[in-house]
Design an enzyme around this catalytic site. Sequence first.
Site, PDB file in Angstrom:
ATOM      1  N   LYS A   1     -39.184  -4.971  13.748  1.00 33.74           N
ATOM      2  CA  LYS A   1     -40.299  -4.460  12.928  1.00 33.74           C
ATOM      3  C   LYS A   1     -40.006  -4.624  11.447  1.00 33.74           C
ATOM      4  O   LYS A   1     -40.875  -5.005  10.659  1.00 33.74           O
ATOM      5  CB  LYS A   1     -40.536  -2.974  13.228  1.00 33.74           C
ATOM      6  CG  LYS A   1     -41.093  -2.737  14.608  1.00 33.74           C
ATOM      7  CD  LYS A   1     -41.022  -1.274  15.029  1.00 33.74           C
ATOM      8  CE  LYS A   1     -41.058  -1.211  16.549  1.00 33.74           C
ATOM      9  NZ  LYS A   1     -40.718   0.126  17.067  1.00 33.74           N
TER      10      LYS A   1
ATOM     11  N   HIS B   1     -31.978  -1.027  30.564  1.00 33.62           N
ATOM     12  CA  HIS B   1     -32.049  -0.870  29.101  1.00 33.62           C
ATOM     13  C   HIS B   1     -30.773  -0.372  28.461  1.00 33.62           C
ATOM     14  O   HIS B   1     -30.736  -0.163  27.250  1.00 33.62           O
ATOM     15  CB  HIS B   1     -33.153   0.118  28.719  1.00 33.62           C
ATOM     16  CG  HIS B   1     -34.529  -0.337  29.034  1.00 33.62           C
ATOM     17  ND1 HIS B   1     -35.329  -0.993  28.124  1.00 33.62           N
ATOM     18  CD2 HIS B   1     -35.256  -0.243  30.174  1.00 33.62           C
ATOM     19  CE1 HIS B   1     -36.494  -1.267  28.682  1.00 33.62           C
ATOM     20  NE2 HIS B   1     -36.477  -0.818  29.918  1.00 33.62           N
TER      21      HIS B   1
ATOM     22  N   THR C   1     -35.403  -2.522  18.709  1.00 33.66           N
ATOM     23  CA  THR C   1     -36.685  -3.183  18.435  1.00 33.66           C
ATOM     24  C   THR C   1     -37.142  -2.912  17.006  1.00 33.66           C
ATOM     25  O   THR C   1     -37.947  -3.660  16.461  1.00 33.66           O
ATOM     26  CB  THR C   1     -37.776  -2.709  19.422  1.00 33.66           C
ATOM     27  OG1 THR C   1     -37.662  -1.296  19.603  1.00 33.66           O
ATOM     28  CG2 THR C   1     -37.625  -3.400  20.762  1.00 33.66           C
TER      29      THR C   1
ATOM     30  N   LYS D   1     -34.251   5.890  13.415  1.00 35.64           N
ATOM     31  CA  LYS D   1     -34.134   5.717  14.868  1.00 35.64           C
ATOM     32  C   LYS D   1     -33.559   7.009  15.410  1.00 35.64           C
ATOM     33  O   LYS D   1     -33.141   7.877  14.636  1.00 35.64           O
ATOM     34  CB  LYS D   1     -33.242   4.524  15.211  1.00 35.64           C
ATOM     35  CG  LYS D   1     -31.876   4.524  14.494  1.00 35.64           C
ATOM     36  CD  LYS D   1     -31.056   3.293  14.836  1.00 35.64           C
ATOM     37  CE  LYS D   1     -31.339   2.091  13.967  1.00 35.64           C
ATOM     38  NZ  LYS D   1     -31.652   0.879  14.705  1.00 35.64           N
ATOM     39  N   ARG D   2     -33.541   7.152  16.737  1.00 35.68           N
ATOM     40  CA  ARG D   2     -32.930   8.344  17.298  1.00 35.68           C
ATOM     41  C   ARG D   2     -31.499   8.503  16.780  1.00 35.68           C
ATOM     42  O   ARG D   2     -30.801   7.516  16.556  1.00 35.68           O
ATOM     43  CB  ARG D   2     -32.933   8.265  18.832  1.00 35.68           C
ATOM     44  CG  ARG D   2     -34.308   8.452  19.422  1.00 35.68           C
ATOM     45  CD  ARG D   2     -34.850   9.834  19.124  1.00 35.68           C
ATOM     46  NE  ARG D   2     -34.101  10.827  19.844  1.00 35.68           N
ATOM     47  CZ  ARG D   2     -34.583  11.504  20.897  1.00 35.68           C
ATOM     48  NH1 ARG D   2     -35.818  11.293  21.314  1.00 35.68           N
ATOM     49  NH2 ARG D   2     -33.837  12.391  21.520  1.00 35.68           N
TER      50      ARG D   2
ATOM     51  N   LYS E   1     -25.263   4.738  17.594  1.00 35.48           N
ATOM     52  CA  LYS E   1     -26.079   4.067  16.569  1.00 35.48           C
ATOM     53  C   LYS E   1     -25.471   4.216  15.176  1.00 35.48           C
ATOM     54  O   LYS E   1     -25.875   3.559  14.232  1.00 35.48           O
ATOM     55  CB  LYS E   1     -27.509   4.614  16.591  1.00 35.48           C
ATOM     56  CG  LYS E   1     -28.280   4.295  17.867  1.00 35.48           C
ATOM     57  CD  LYS E   1     -29.667   4.950  17.850  1.00 35.48           C
ATOM     58  CE  LYS E   1     -30.393   4.845  19.182  1.00 35.48           C
ATOM     59  NZ  LYS E   1     -31.008   3.519  19.416  1.00 35.48           N
TER      60      LYS E   1
HETATM   61  O1  73E Z   1     -31.524  -0.710  22.672  1.00 36.04           O
HETATM   62  C1  73E Z   1     -32.618   0.070  23.087  1.00 36.04           C
HETATM   63  C2  73E Z   1     -33.732  -0.857  23.561  1.00 36.04           C
HETATM   64  O2  73E Z   1     -34.211  -1.631  22.489  1.00 36.04           O
HETATM   65  C3  73E Z   1     -32.209   1.000  24.215  1.00 36.04           C
HETATM   66  O3  73E Z   1     -31.238   1.903  23.752  1.00 36.04           O
HETATM   67  C4  73E Z   1     -33.419   1.769  24.713  1.00 36.04           C
HETATM   68  O4  73E Z   1     -34.393   0.820  25.172  1.00 36.04           O
HETATM   69  C5  73E Z   1     -34.870  -0.043  24.144  1.00 36.04           C
HETATM   70  C6  73E Z   1     -35.940  -0.923  24.736  1.00 36.04           C
HETATM   71  O5  73E Z   1     -35.406  -1.841  25.627  1.00 36.04           O
HETATM   72  C7  73E Z   1     -33.073   2.704  25.812  1.00 36.04           C
HETATM   73  N1  73E Z   1     -33.573   3.940  26.007  1.00 36.04           N
HETATM   74  C8  73E Z   1     -33.008   4.410  27.113  1.00 36.04           C
HETATM   75  N2  73E Z   1     -32.165   3.524  27.588  1.00 36.04           N
HETATM   76  N3  73E Z   1     -32.202   2.457  26.772  1.00 36.04           N
HETATM   77  C9  73E Z   1     -33.254   5.708  27.725  1.00 36.04           C
HETATM   78  C10 73E Z   1     -32.449   6.168  28.755  1.00 36.04           C
HETATM   79  C11 73E Z   1     -32.701   7.396  29.331  1.00 36.04           C
HETATM   80  C12 73E Z   1     -33.750   8.174  28.895  1.00 36.04           C
HETATM   81  C13 73E Z   1     -34.568   7.723  27.865  1.00 36.04           C
HETATM   82  C14 73E Z   1     -34.317   6.494  27.277  1.00 36.04           C
END
Ligand code: 73E
Length: 833
Positions: free
Chosen positions: A682, A374, A678, A567-568, A573
């Site tokens: 939405k 991710h 995502t 968003k976070r 970001k």
């Molecule tokens: O771009 C997003 C993505 O849409 C991405 O940053 C997020 O995952 C979403 C779903 O695919 C994400 N979160 C984390 N890594 N990618 C993450 C990593 C460590 C701890 C918690 C979350």
Amino acid sequence: VEASIPEPQREAWKRNQTAAFKSSDEFEKEVVRHVETSLARSMFNCDEKAAYSATSLAFRDRLVLDWNKTQQRQTYRDSKRVYYLSLEFLMGRALDNAMLNVGMKDTAKAGLADLGFRIEDIIGQEHDAALGNGGLGRLAACFLDSLASLDFPAWGYGLRYRYGIFKQEIIDGYQVEVPDYWLDFNPWEFPRHDVTVDVQFFGSVKKVTNEEGKSVAIWEGGEIVVAVAYDVPIPGYDTPTTNNLRLWSSKASGGEFDFQKFNSGDYESSVAEQQRAETISNVLYPNDNLERGKELRLKQQYFWVAASLYDIVRRFKKSKRAWREFPEQVAIQLNDTHPTLAIVELQRILIDVEGLEWDLAWEIVTGTFGYTNHTVLPEALEKWPVGLVQHLLPRHLQIIYDINLFFLQSVEKQFPDDREILTRVSIIEESQPKMVRMAHLAIVGSHKVNGVAELHSDLIKTTIFKDFVEIYGPDRFTNVTNGITPRRWLHQANPRLSELIASKLGSHEFLKDLSQLNKLEVLVQDKDFKKEWAEIKFANKVRLAKYIKETTGVNVNPSALFDVQVKRIHEYKRQQLNIFGVIHRYLTLKAMTPAERKKQMPRVSIFGGKAAPGYWMAKQIIHLINAVGSVVNNDEDIGDLLKVLFLEDYNVSKAEIICPASDISEHISTAGTEASGTSNMKFVLNGGLIIGTCDGANIEITREVGENNIFLFGNLAEDVEDLRHAHTYGSHTIDPDLAKVFEEIQKGTFGSVHDFSAMIAAVKDHGDYYLVSDDFHSYIETHKLVDEAYRNQEEWVVKSITAVARMGFFSSDRCIYEYADGIWNVEPLPRRD
Ligand code: 73E
């Protein structure tokens, strides 16, 4: 143990089987019964909370009936199952979702009205289940909804945190974290005190020779923590399929406490042991896209993985099949590297416990797992110190070393002249201290690795996992672009829009086949339709304006352009780019004559999102947004032309109010940093347009909706490296408009000059890693285009409808079909009536 009722008595059971309510009268009966018996109250002390509880219990009863049947059917048919392992499930509220998925919301609405309650107030009583940080956790929740809605036999496995993501309060403009104790009353979970797994930690490994003369490893000593299962029913939309989400809770193996220690007078240590065990599932780590390498986090990971695998293996063994058939019966998806120890644990079970040969075991393991990556952010890639793994999981470290040995041997054979590649791909990083690279372990132990949007999947193949493409070939790597469930993110969040669409398409089928939205496109010429479309957006903005008034005290004009970034909070970001842009707008307005100002398009800039508690810069960004808000919102020269809001405690249920109310939303990460995103999906699905960079799923959204229906700006991913290099080694000039913004901040216009200086220094003095200055000009210019486009309401509505009509691709149902086909090799198991 035979627990089933003998044949002669089954008639009596069948006669007495529970029936689900079918009318609002029957629903009311159930609610009253639950108020009077389950809650031990009456009509004289039934507040909204009690009505919520009783309504939930009435719906829960329904879900349980379908859930039991689904589980029976899945057990009986014994076809291949999917297990989705995720440390996060950001579920949000369950009641509204349950009512809609079983198609009984109108029934409940009428029944509740009859009993003296408004359904919205009752729904509003529910505490969000917030067992996740952001996109990764919400994706898992959308996938569960799709898996059930499409009738896949699938289970989720996670941790039952006592505390979910913290509640955010804003005090004097600063974020303050408050614990989220959400389990006070949770009707949606079923404790299974009889479903437990003993999980071992620490101890040591002994090698012994067995009767067959084979050397076997025995992991002994250490301590045992017990995992207790809590099951949550996951109803599919418009189907009786109700899947299971199993969350593990930790407790001490001595039960309440160790009576022996208690009797011997060692009360304190027995309580301490209990507390230590319970600590494991106590709290969700609040970091998004960041790994901090805490020991307790690794304990959480192993605890959850060991319990889940034990459960999965136990279920497989009931079928009495040969071990080679395991991958034909079981697909396990790893949601990021957090569950990677599952690979090692399955290998351990197969060789140490079940006595399989290494090679066969390893074939089974790699045939079973798929790994989803991710993120490419280096600070988020998991690595664990070898010493820590050795201490906590001594046998697992040995197995990791063996996996690595066999892997490196094969790489060496493949590339005999390349020593460097061995260092680069090794699962063990030869650093001080040595580290286990979880992503490498996940790749080596899976048959498929996927990214979450096309750009991201290409990036991992050409950057962080490049060597592995050389080794395994390109087929091990694939893309599954993320999606969202249209049930929650359209039907539930925006009921009026959903009903308008249903009325035009002739049914609600689009909620199960989102590609049908394309039939809306011909309606862009339909005047009445456009009018209704615009009215719904306006009504959603009025609803949000009311919420803003209630929570912040600020009046916003619902006719203004609503510009949202929720968003976070993270530097990548680029909420800082947004707030700098807002300041630029403010300065521009201030410099105008009143006559000029009158011609400007009024804006409401809405921010929301949590900062990780330890992420100081993110907290400063929140502070600046609030500081700018308090100046701008009280400036009489400005009035309705610009309002700046920070909405406290952004979460799933708030997103359901915010997404339908945006005109434009911001997805403005530095190109190449946001894997997918995502919320972009939405917003567009709810008729909002987006301003964004060429990053993550924005690119595919552009491909689908067309370049005319999205506002793109900024540098491209392929140029980022060179730009960064130039910042550090060339002369670094700051965009002149941005420089003016900095000057204004440094004058003290927004207070706290000291607090904001680090944000400015990050751009001016520390290499502007996120390219804020490089993208500033095109960002501002693109916002001008947004203003201009919004003036032409007629055209704007056409864009909005066109974009929605072309969003079918972004349903999480499409994702699930792609995973099922390309990675899991599983088929749906619908009810055969
Ligand atoms: O771009 C997003 C993505 O849409 C991405 O940053 C997020 O995952 C979403 C779903 O695919 C994400 N979160 C984390 N890594 N990618 C993450 C990593 C460590 C701890 C918690 C979350």
